[in-house]
Write a protein that holds these residues in place. Structure first.
Motif, short mmCIF file in Angstrom:
data_model
loop_
_atom_site.label_atom_id
_atom_site.label_comp_id
_atom_site.label_asym_id
_atom_site.label_seq_id
_atom_site.Cartn_x
_atom_site.Cartn_y
_atom_site.Cartn_z
N PHE A 1 1.17 -1.01 -0.32
CA PHE A 1 0.22 0.35 0.01
C PHE A 1 0.85 1.63 -0.47
N ILE A 2 0.57 2.30 -0.90
CA ILE A 2 0.75 3.71 -0.61
C ILE A 2 -0.01 4.70 0.74
N THR A 3 0.57 5.02 1.49
CA THR A 3 -0.52 5.57 1.94
C THR A 3 -0.45 6.88 1.77
N GLN A 4 -2.12 7.41 2.01
CA GLN A 4 -1.89 8.99 1.96
C GLN A 4 -0.88 10.14 2.11
N ASP A 5 0.15 10.04 3.17
CA ASP A 5 1.38 10.41 3.63
C ASP A 5 3.16 9.63 2.11
N LYS A 6 2.29 9.37 1.31
CA LYS A 6 3.41 8.38 0.58
C LYS A 6 4.35 7.75 1.22
N GLU A 7 3.72 6.56 2.32
CA GLU A 7 4.33 5.74 2.88
C GLU A 7 4.45 4.39 2.08
N LEU A 8 5.44 3.97 2.14
CA LEU A 8 5.05 2.25 0.94
C LEU A 8 5.29 1.47 2.14
N VAL A 9 3.87 0.72 2.75
CA VAL A 9 3.93 -0.20 3.76
C VAL A 9 3.96 -1.93 3.28
N LEU B 1 12.99 5.69 -4.68
CA LEU B 1 12.21 6.75 -4.04
C LEU B 1 11.76 7.84 -3.26
N VAL B 2 12.65 7.12 -2.05
CA VAL B 2 12.90 7.95 -0.90
C VAL B 2 14.24 8.85 -0.95
N GLU B 3 14.82 8.50 -1.69
CA GLU B 3 16.26 9.03 -1.76
C GLU B 3 15.32 10.25 -2.88
N GLN B 4 14.69 9.97 -3.60
CA GLN B 4 14.50 10.96 -5.02
C GLN B 4 13.12 12.10 -4.07
N GLY B 5 12.64 11.74 -2.82
CA GLY B 5 11.30 12.84 -2.57
C GLY B 5 10.40 12.51 -3.36
N LEU B 6 9.84 11.15 -3.71
CA LEU B 6 8.81 10.82 -3.85
C LEU B 6 8.03 9.64 -2.54
N LEU B 7 8.67 8.95 -2.42
CA LEU B 7 8.35 8.26 -1.15
C LEU B 7 8.33 8.90 0.46
N LYS B 8 8.08 8.39 1.83
CA LYS B 8 8.34 8.94 2.73
C LYS B 8 9.37 8.04 3.05
N ILE B 9 8.73 6.88 3.27
CA ILE B 9 9.44 6.39 4.22
C ILE B 9 8.95 4.12 3.74
N VAL B 10 9.69 3.83 3.69
CA VAL B 10 9.43 1.93 3.25
C VAL B 10 9.49 1.47 4.35
N LYS B 11 8.01 0.00 5.29
CA LYS B 11 8.53 -0.64 6.17
C LYS B 11 7.68 -1.29 5.48
N THR B 12 7.51 -2.42 6.35
CA THR B 12 6.57 -3.15 7.30
C THR B 12 5.94 -3.24 8.44
N THR B 13 4.39 -3.32 8.52
CA THR B 13 3.42 -3.35 9.80
C THR B 13 2.91 -4.32 9.16
N ASN B 14 1.72 -4.37 10.71
CA ASN B 14 0.29 -4.88 10.86
C ASN B 14 -0.41 -3.44 10.60
N VAL B 15 -1.46 -3.57 9.14
CA VAL B 15 -1.86 -3.03 8.32
C VAL B 15 -3.21 -3.00 8.61
N THR B 16 -4.42 -2.27 9.21
CA THR B 16 -5.89 -2.72 9.68
C THR B 16 -6.72 -2.44 8.30
N VAL B 17 -7.82 -3.15 7.98
CA VAL B 17 -8.88 -3.19 6.94
C VAL B 17 -8.95 -1.63 6.49
N GLU B 18 -8.99 -1.11 7.69
CA GLU B 18 -9.72 0.01 7.54
C GLU B 18 -8.72 1.29 6.86
N GLU B 19 -7.11 0.69 7.21
CA GLU B 19 -6.39 2.02 6.54
C GLU B 19 -5.46 0.86 5.19
N ALA B 20 -6.09 0.19 5.23
CA ALA B 20 -5.48 -0.63 3.48
C ALA B 20 -7.03 -0.22 2.68
#
Length: 355
Positions: free
Chosen positions: A245-253, A276-295
């Motif tokens: 997922f790409i969040t509204q804050d431009k995080e790759l999760v 893409l983080v280095e280019q300023g296109l993404l804010k962060i790249v991470k793995t984490t638990n993602v709820t259905v609502e967040e997704a």
């Protein structure tokens, strides 16, 4: 308990059955029958197969078979994995045309981890397995496709325990497949088919019935595939792919890998995405638990898998993801993987000469 009328075999049906003559074939006749399917003149989708049962490679699709008493067949006691053939072995100039198997070693390591969890011991050391796979690819002359391989507890009987199987079995096949980068978005649903427990989900085993039923359920509802949600309400994975997922804050999760299969392509994406983080296109790249609502509130969503490498998702359970169109960051991530696949790091290039 009385039988229903539908269970009763009529006299005419018995008479018709009695006239049925089941042929008994000699080995020569059977071989001819097996080859009939492949004698249409069309390009064969499976150019080469290896089997440890006969200890070599066959180029004849009619002989690409597995013993029916193999425990992988009737008990599901087997594991498998896949590698992508890119810029494969050609016939023009064998010294220059040296294709590669994308991420072969990463896939092979996961393959052996799965085998260990399934208590299957390889008949060969890792180096031999790798050599067989490389030689099989070379002999196949396949330029683009997939290399799929299995470890089974082996043939021997039809019991539950593999104790009566003399030795485990290793099979591999080259599948000619001219896949391309996926840029069109697809629709998905939340699967109602129970997902595998962590033990089996993190082991790439041959029991794919839940995966099959999950895809069939999606197709019946006009979708491409589905998403599994675990018992805690967190996003898990697709039927044979990871999800990102790409969040509204431009995080790759990406969902954490503790209860699902750690996809080799997903892990490679995590290695490449910081560009893409280095280019300023993404804010962060991470793995984490993602709820259905967040997704479902994500700006962009995608499947991640070997032959895709990314497949954009634009609608989930009838609800658009983001603006309902394929996102620019999804395409940028797809380009990263596609370029990586085409480039083929030198460590992934095959060194066995064309046969």
């Amino acid at each position: 308990m009385e039988s229903s009328s539908s269970d009763v075999i009529t006299a005419s049906e018995i008479e018709n059955c009695s006239h049925l003559q089941v042929p008994v074939y000699s080995s020569e006749e059977l071989f001819e029958k097996l080859q009939e399917k492949w004698n249409s003149g069309k390009k064969k989708p499976y150019p080469a197969m290896y089997s440890s049962v006969f200890g070599g490679i066959t180029l004849d699709p009619a002989l690409m078979v597995i013993p029916i008493d193999d425990h992988m067949v009737h008990r599901g006691h087997g594991v498998f994995d896949t590698a992508i053939i890119f810029d494969g072995w050609g016939v023009v100039d064998v010294k220059l045309d040296q294709g590669y198997l994308y991420e072969l070693d990463v896939h092979l390591d996961r393959f052996l981890r799965s085998a260990s969890k399934a208590k299957i011991f390889s008949p060969f050391p890792r180096s031999t397995l790798r050599s067989i796979l490389v030689q099989l690819t070379a002999v196949s002359q396949c330029k683009k496709g997939t290399l799929r391989y299995w470890l089974s507890s082996g043939p021997g009987n039809f019991l539950l325990s593999p104790a009566g199987c003399p030795i485990s079995a290793f099979y591999a096949i080259v599948i000619d497949d001219d896949f391309s980068q996926c840029k069109e978005g697809v629709k998905v649903i939340t699967s109602t088919i129970p997902m595998k427990s962590p033990l089996f989900a993190t082991m790439k085993n041959v029991n794919y019935l839940p995966n099959v039923l999950s895809v069939m359920e999606a197709e019946e509802k006009g979708a491409s595939a589905s998403i599994w949600v675990d018992e805690e309400g967190y996003i898990a994975e697709g039927p044979n792919v990871n999800v990102a997922f790409i969040t509204q804050d431009k995080e790759l999760v990406l969902p954490s890998f503790d209860k699902i299969l750690s996809g080799c392509t997903a892990k490679r994406l995590l290695e490449l995405a910081p560009k893409l983080v280095e280019q300023g296109l993404l804010k962060i790249v991470k793995t984490t638990n993602v709820t259905v609502e967040e997704a479902k509130n994500a700006a962009e969503m995608m499947y991640v898998g070997s032959t895709l490498p990314l497949l954009p998702i634009i609608m989930w359970d009838g609800q658009p993801i983001g603006d309902g169109r394929v996102g620019e960051l999804t395409l940028a991530l797809s380009d990263l993987l596609w370029v990586d696949m085409k480039a083929g790091p030198e460590t992934q290039r095959l060194s066995v000469p064309y046969v």
